[in-house]
Design an enzyme around this catalytic site. Sequence first.
Site, short mmCIF file in Angstrom:
data_model
loop_
_atom_site.label_atom_id
_atom_site.label_comp_id
_atom_site.label_asym_id
_atom_site.label_seq_id
_atom_site.Cartn_x
_atom_site.Cartn_y
_atom_site.Cartn_z
N ASP A 132 -22.26 -22.48 19.67
CA ASP A 132 -22.74 -21.44 18.76
C ASP A 132 -24.04 -20.88 19.30
O ASP A 132 -24.81 -21.59 19.96
CB ASP A 132 -22.96 -22.01 17.36
CG ASP A 132 -21.66 -22.39 16.66
OD1 ASP A 132 -20.65 -21.70 16.90
OD2 ASP A 132 -21.67 -23.35 15.88
N ASP A 151 -16.10 -17.24 15.59
CA ASP A 151 -16.33 -17.37 14.15
C ASP A 151 -16.38 -16.00 13.47
O ASP A 151 -15.85 -15.81 12.38
CB ASP A 151 -17.63 -18.11 13.88
CG ASP A 151 -17.65 -19.52 14.44
OD1 ASP A 151 -16.57 -20.12 14.60
OD2 ASP A 151 -18.76 -20.01 14.72
#
Length: 172
Positions: A132, A151
């Site tokens: 991330d 995401d």
Amino acid sequence: MATKKTSTFSTRPKNGTSLMPWLGIAAVIVLCDQLTKIAVSKMFVFGEEKVITSFFNLVLAYNRGAAFSFLSNESGWQRYFFTAIGVVAVAFIIHQLRRHSTQRLYCWALSLIMGGAIGNVIDRLLYGHVIDFLDFHFRGLGHFPAFNIADSAICLGAALFIYDELRRVNKN
């Protein structure tokens, strides 16, 4: 006269519409997701952050769990569990795309979700965690959990799916 054999997995559903555009959308999401993760991984060390604006940073973070780091502190079984969920989801989405390939908004939603799922499954298989790097925050009220392109595609796909369903329900 020879009969034409058909494979069990065809890119042309029974209604004659090709799956290729939908698979192509998913492939573009996977490519963008993986390229950005590689770039951030090469430019940052774990935990390093770079302030971009007053509300947005780039940061290299690892998520061993699911959304919002759910189950990230477990012993490692979650890697296989979430990988399996991703693989099953992709198989189901391909099935749905084959059945409903003419429903454009629905297929856009599914393609975005599939591309995001594949991107995160790749991370789990290669690294044991999801990479991330997008970090949003607001005026000292804390940071939203870091996330990535995969995401974002999953969330956008889910929003399109909900919109499509609401639109379909309101027609009846």
